[in-house]
Design an enzyme around this catalytic site. Structure first.
Site, PDB file in Angstrom:
ATOM      1  N   CYS A   1       2.876 -14.078 -61.908  1.00  0.00           N
ATOM      2  CA  CYS A   1       4.122 -14.275 -61.150  1.00  0.00           C
ATOM      3  C   CYS A   1       4.005 -15.379 -60.104  1.00  0.00           C
ATOM      4  CB  CYS A   1       4.546 -12.964 -60.489  1.00  0.00           C
ATOM      5  SG  CYS A   1       4.695 -11.619 -61.661  1.00  0.00           S
TER       6      CYS A   1
ATOM      7  N   HIS B   1       9.378 -14.172 -54.833  1.00  0.00           N
ATOM      8  CA  HIS B   1       9.250 -13.592 -56.167  1.00  0.00           C
ATOM      9  C   HIS B   1      10.099 -12.325 -56.230  1.00  0.00           C
ATOM     10  CE1 HIS B   1       7.759 -12.319 -59.912  1.00  0.00           C
ATOM     11  NE2 HIS B   1       7.028 -11.335 -59.443  1.00  0.00           N
TER      12      HIS B   1
ATOM     13  N   ASN C   1      12.228  -8.727 -63.016  1.00  0.00           N
ATOM     14  CA  ASN C   1      11.101  -9.593 -62.659  1.00  0.00           C
ATOM     15  C   ASN C   1      10.756 -10.445 -63.882  1.00  0.00           C
ATOM     16  OD1 ASN C   1       8.524 -10.633 -62.277  1.00  0.00           O
ATOM     17  ND2 ASN C   1       7.679  -8.776 -61.365  1.00  0.00           N
TER      18      ASN C   1
HETATM   19  N1  ACO Z   1      11.952   7.088 -62.547  1.00  0.00           N
HETATM   20  C1  ACO Z   1      12.101   8.122 -61.700  1.00  0.00           C
HETATM   21  N2  ACO Z   1      11.150   8.525 -60.860  1.00  0.00           N
HETATM   22  C2  ACO Z   1       9.978   7.852 -60.868  1.00  0.00           C
HETATM   23  C3  ACO Z   1       9.754   6.756 -61.721  1.00  0.00           C
HETATM   24  C4  ACO Z   1      10.790   6.376 -62.589  1.00  0.00           C
HETATM   25  N3  ACO Z   1      10.700   5.343 -63.437  1.00  0.00           N
HETATM   26  N4  ACO Z   1       8.523   6.284 -61.499  1.00  0.00           N
HETATM   27  C5  ACO Z   1       7.987   7.048 -60.538  1.00  0.00           C
HETATM   28  N5  ACO Z   1       8.869   8.000 -60.159  1.00  0.00           N
HETATM   29  C6  ACO Z   1       8.702   9.029 -59.136  1.00  0.00           C
HETATM   30  C7  ACO Z   1       7.246   9.422 -58.951  1.00  0.00           C
HETATM   31  O1  ACO Z   1       6.884  10.464 -59.819  1.00  0.00           O
HETATM   32  C8  ACO Z   1       7.225   9.851 -57.506  1.00  0.00           C
HETATM   33  O2  ACO Z   1       7.730  11.151 -57.407  1.00  0.00           O
HETATM   34  P1  ACO Z   1       7.093  12.201 -56.349  1.00  0.00           P
HETATM   35  O3  ACO Z   1       7.378  11.598 -54.992  1.00  0.00           O
HETATM   36  O4  ACO Z   1       7.849  13.448 -56.625  1.00  0.00           O
HETATM   37  O5  ACO Z   1       5.638  12.252 -56.657  1.00  0.00           O
HETATM   38  C9  ACO Z   1       8.235   8.920 -56.827  1.00  0.00           C
HETATM   39  O6  ACO Z   1       9.118   8.463 -57.879  1.00  0.00           O
HETATM   40  C10 ACO Z   1       7.622   7.754 -56.145  1.00  0.00           C
HETATM   41  O7  ACO Z   1       6.695   7.109 -57.040  1.00  0.00           O
HETATM   42  P2  ACO Z   1       5.981   5.759 -56.689  1.00  0.00           P
HETATM   43  O8  ACO Z   1       5.050   5.369 -57.786  1.00  0.00           O
HETATM   44  O9  ACO Z   1       5.426   5.843 -55.288  1.00  0.00           O
HETATM   45  O10 ACO Z   1       7.223   4.782 -56.710  1.00  0.00           O
HETATM   46  P3  ACO Z   1       7.438   3.484 -55.831  1.00  0.00           P
HETATM   47  O11 ACO Z   1       8.399   3.755 -54.783  1.00  0.00           O
HETATM   48  O12 ACO Z   1       6.128   2.844 -55.475  1.00  0.00           O
HETATM   49  O13 ACO Z   1       8.165   2.545 -56.885  1.00  0.00           O
HETATM   50  C11 ACO Z   1       7.655   0.609 -58.207  1.00  0.00           C
HETATM   51  C12 ACO Z   1       7.486   2.122 -58.057  1.00  0.00           C
HETATM   52  C13 ACO Z   1       9.118   0.304 -58.335  1.00  0.00           C
HETATM   53  C14 ACO Z   1       6.903   0.145 -59.457  1.00  0.00           C
HETATM   54  C15 ACO Z   1       7.072  -0.086 -56.946  1.00  0.00           C
HETATM   55  O14 ACO Z   1       5.799   0.409 -56.660  1.00  0.00           O
HETATM   56  C16 ACO Z   1       7.014  -1.571 -57.082  1.00  0.00           C
HETATM   57  O15 ACO Z   1       8.008  -2.251 -57.187  1.00  0.00           O
HETATM   58  N6  ACO Z   1       5.784  -2.151 -56.993  1.00  0.00           N
HETATM   59  C17 ACO Z   1       5.608  -3.581 -57.025  1.00  0.00           C
HETATM   60  C18 ACO Z   1       5.664  -4.131 -58.431  1.00  0.00           C
HETATM   61  C19 ACO Z   1       5.356  -5.615 -58.404  1.00  0.00           C
HETATM   62  O16 ACO Z   1       5.575  -6.266 -57.406  1.00  0.00           O
HETATM   63  N7  ACO Z   1       4.835  -6.218 -59.458  1.00  0.00           N
HETATM   64  C20 ACO Z   1       4.593  -7.648 -59.367  1.00  0.00           C
HETATM   65  C21 ACO Z   1       3.576  -8.129 -60.178  1.00  0.00           C
HETATM   66  S1  ACO Z   1       3.869  -8.119 -61.884  1.00  0.00           S
HETATM   67  C22 ACO Z   1       2.946  -9.377 -62.581  1.00  0.00           C
HETATM   68  O17 ACO Z   1       2.160 -10.068 -61.957  1.00  0.00           O
HETATM   69  C23 ACO Z   1       3.086  -9.673 -64.053  1.00  0.00           C
END
Ligand code: ACO
Length: 331
Positions: free
Chosen positions: A122, A256, A287
């Site tokens: 990215c 990004h 993304n």
């Molecule tokens: N749908 C519904 N609920 C979900 C989902 C989903 N798809 N995924 C996780 N949850 C739930 C979890 O079970 C958890 O529930 P709990 O609190 O009861 O345990 C809750 O939601 C929170 O889970 P987290 O994993 O902490 O979710 P988070 O808020 O971190 O969001 C996400 C996940 C969107 C992936 C976030 O972490 C994110 O955007 N990270 C950055 C990604 C990124 O920047 N990537 C860039 C690089 S990619 C590259 O280089 C190719």
């Protein structure tokens, strides 16, 4: 000692034009619910994403890259023969070798250009822009065509509820060339290989052959989120400092598009004035990995939200971990 002549170039470089291509197939959040236990509400609230574009019939990384590149070349109004280097940034081209850039250069009617691919996930567009700027200023090419093309849908694990909804396909391209005034600030870039396991490919080629499964992307989303909102926030400030600018001298911010909440945190960290236009293309494109920044740049300029000549901060970050950003003058 025998004197060897060195190449000499113009003092400054700038971006002449931008082009972009998004595939025609619109994938909304509802569509993904057949594969993962989630909801439109969760995906929208946690990421900002409402829909993304995935390649369909007749579309692939080549068609997207060619469309974006042709648009950038036509908008720059330059002679294709003056493009001395073609760089493609991608992590989704199928071939380790040959690179795709030479084929794209030939299909674009650019004769005998240096052409190669780079892999910086990215951060790939900003890495490529640093290279393009240096090539122009060193006099090693008059113009550089930089393309970022990705079809991440093909390496997305549809049943992984941590990544299935994040990525989209697309391409963006710019022409970089000589300038009387500086249009590209010093790059702030780096890497941390100790965090190679934060965003990964599920299998290397050997393991893929043995298992018979196509490798996909995997990610520790929380770790990326934490890194982006702390370390990358500081890097955005370094980009401004390197260019000698205060936050209130910025017109446009194109981070990004990984997560709208990451963008919100970066905005708070930089204390950007409300007048600064902020890219939010994640909502319609998701993304797009390396293609994200040029696609967002094109979208803001095409909609009239941003204007040519304005000052923008761009930054990309991702698998490696790697990051790169710079201040630019919009084409
Ligand atoms: N749908 C519904 N609920 C979900 C989902 C989903 N798809 N995924 C996780 N949850 C739930 C979890 O079970 C958890 O529930 P709990 O609190 O009861 O345990 C809750 O939601 C929170 O889970 P987290 O994993 O902490 O979710 P988070 O808020 O971190 O969001 C996400 C996940 C969107 C992936 C976030 O972490 C994110 O955007 N990270 C950055 C990604 C990124 O920047 N990537 C860039 C690089 S990619 C590259 O280089 C190719």
């Amino acid at each position: 000692m025998t004197e060897i002549l060195a190449s000499r170039g113009p003092q400054y470089a700038r971006i002449y034009s931008v082009g972009a291509a998004a595939p025609s197939r619109v994938i909304d959040n509802e569509y993904l619910l057949q594969f993962i236990d989630s909801s439109d509400e969760w995906i929208t609230q946690r990421t900002g994403i409402k829909e993304r574009r995935w390649i369909g019939e007749g579309e692939n990384i080549e068609t997207l890259s060619l469309t974006a590149a042709n648009q950038a070349i036509e908008r720059a109004g330059i002679d294709r023969a003056e493009i001395g280097a073609v760089i493609l940034s991608t992590i989704s081209h199928y071939h380790q070798t040959p690179a795709l850039a030479p084929k794209l250069a030939t299909r674009l009617g650019i004769p005998d250009a240096a052409a190669y691919d780079i892999s910086a996930a990215c951060a790939g567009f900003c890495y490529g822009l640093a290279q393009a700027e240096s090539i122009v200023r060193a006099g090693q090419a008059t113009y550089v065509l930089l393309i970022a093309g990705e079809t991440i849908s093909e390496i997305t694990n549809l049943t992984d509820r941590g990544t299935a909804f994040l990525f989209g396909d697309g391409a963006g391209a710019v022409i970089v060339g000589p300038s009387e005034t500086n249009g590209i600030g010093p790059v702030v870039w780096g890497s941390d290989g100790a965090q190679e396991g934060v965003i990964w490919q599920t299998a290397d080629w050997h393991a893929a052959v043995e298992s018979g499964e196509f490798p996909k992307l995997g990610m520790d989303g929380r770790a990326v989120f934490k890194w982006a909102t702390s370390f990358i926030a500081q890097a955005t400030k370094k980009c401004l400092d390197g260019a000698g600018l205060a936050p209130d001298q910025l017109d446009v911010f194109i981070p990004h598009q990984a997560n709208d909440r990451i963008t919100d945190t970066l905005l708070r960290y930089l204390k950007l004035p409300e007048s600064v236009v902020v890219a939010r293309t994640i909502r319609q494109y998701g993304n797009n990995s390396a293609a994200t920044v040029p696609m967002a740049m094109d979208a803001l300029l095409s909609s009239g939200e941003a204007k040519s000549g304005q000052t923008a901060l761009i930054i990309g970050f991702g698998a490696g971990l790697v990051y790169a950003g710079q201040v630019i003058t919009l084409p």
